[in-house]
Design a protein around this motif. Structure first.
Motif: not given
Length: 309
Positions: A87-88, A91-92, A94, A98
């Motif tokens: 998930q990290y 977000k950083r 994408p 993804n």
């Protein structure tokens, strides 16, 4: 003429099968760790179930980040990655990480968050806040109380600390701690590990640290992929259950644009799903498979996309 045609056809089919055969290279972890052991169980159960010519290989690695980055670099076809790391990175960056590029093959076991704070820890007004929060029975601290503090960790827990800081805007200063020197730490420590963890118990046995209860409900509002868990340890001669949170490990695979190239990964996902009860009951497999089976029974799965099987 017919014989010649049959030979050509046979060779063509054989070459086609060779071309479509795939080695699924799974980045796992240290040879002494759970990730490597569980991946080896998958190889044992599913190595011959992926269709003609396909095979699965267990490769030692440095863990979640190594596996995720390695898949992007085509070093691995699949790998075990903690969901907070997944998930990290999504977000950083994408564009690279993804749900179209990486999909879940199977949910694995969970790691428990252990927040250990020295009893004499003091940093500004933080110490008094800590004391008041723990003054009554059942009190828990909000993870946001760590904002602006130093937080020690080692190994894969360093990335979990970084992810936690990112998701909750904690702006903690993450300090790499040598495990052999952890008993002398003067700052809070975060250790993501299966429980009961030997190092956590050793730290508690020194009498210097408190295993801090954490308010999961508040934490889950911002990061619902964390799990509600209890950490159970012997403290002062009694088994104590402390509220905390955890994170799932996931076996993920590189998703290909051409659907036919995903077939071996789908077969692997199907084999693990079909073998889960046996993996849980087999005396020779990693004991964490029991918790994986229990998770599947409770439908406690990630909302990250799975390979459809």
């Amino acid at each position: 003429m017919n014989i010649r045609f049959a030979i050509i056809l046979s060779i063509s089919v054989m070459l086609s099968a060779i071309a479509s055969a795939k080695e699924i290279k799974i980045g796992s972890g240290s040879e002494k760790g759970n990730y490597f052991s569980m991946t080896q169980d998958v190889v044992s159960y599913c190595g011959d179930e992926l269709g003609e010519g396909n095979q699965v290989t267990n490769l030692e690695s440095n863990g979640s980040i190594s596996n995720l980055v390695g898949m992007n670099a085509k070093k691995y076809t699949a790998g075990i990655v903690q969901e907070d790391v997944l998930q990290y990175y999504s977000k950083r960056d994408p564009g690279k990480y993804n749900q179209n590029r990486f999909k879940v093959i199977a949910g694995m076991h969970s790691e428990t968050a252990h927040l250990l704070i020295p009893k004499d820890y003091s940093a500004g007004s933080w110490s008094s806040k800590f004391s008041s929060m723990l003054g009554g029975k059942g009190n828990k601290i909000s993870i946001e109380m760590l904002k602006g503090q130093k937080l020690g960790a080692w190994g894969g827990s360093l990335v979990s600390a970084e992810a936690l800081s990112y998701f909750f805007n904690l702006k903690v200063k993450i300090v790499a701690v040598e495990p052999s020197k952890a008993e002398k730490a003067t700052i809070p420590l975060l250790l993501m590990a299966g429980q009961p963890d030997t190092k956590v118990q050793q730290l508690l046995n020194t009498g210097r640290f408190i295993l801090v209860p954490i308010d999961y409900e508040k934490l889950s509002q911002s990061a619902p992929f964390y799990l509600k868990m209890d950490a159970n340890y012997e403290i002062d001669g009694k088994v104590v259950s402390v509220n905390t949170f955890g994170i799932r490990a996931l076996m993920v695979g590189k998703a290909f644009r051409k659907e036919s190239r995903n077939a071996p990964l789908k077969s692997l996902a199907k084999c693990i799903e079909d073998s889960l009860l046996d993996l849980a009951d087999d005396d020779e497999t990693n004991p964490n498979w029991l918790s994986v089976y229990e998770f599947s029974e409770d439908d406690m799965m990630t909302d990250w996309k799975y390979f459809e099987i």
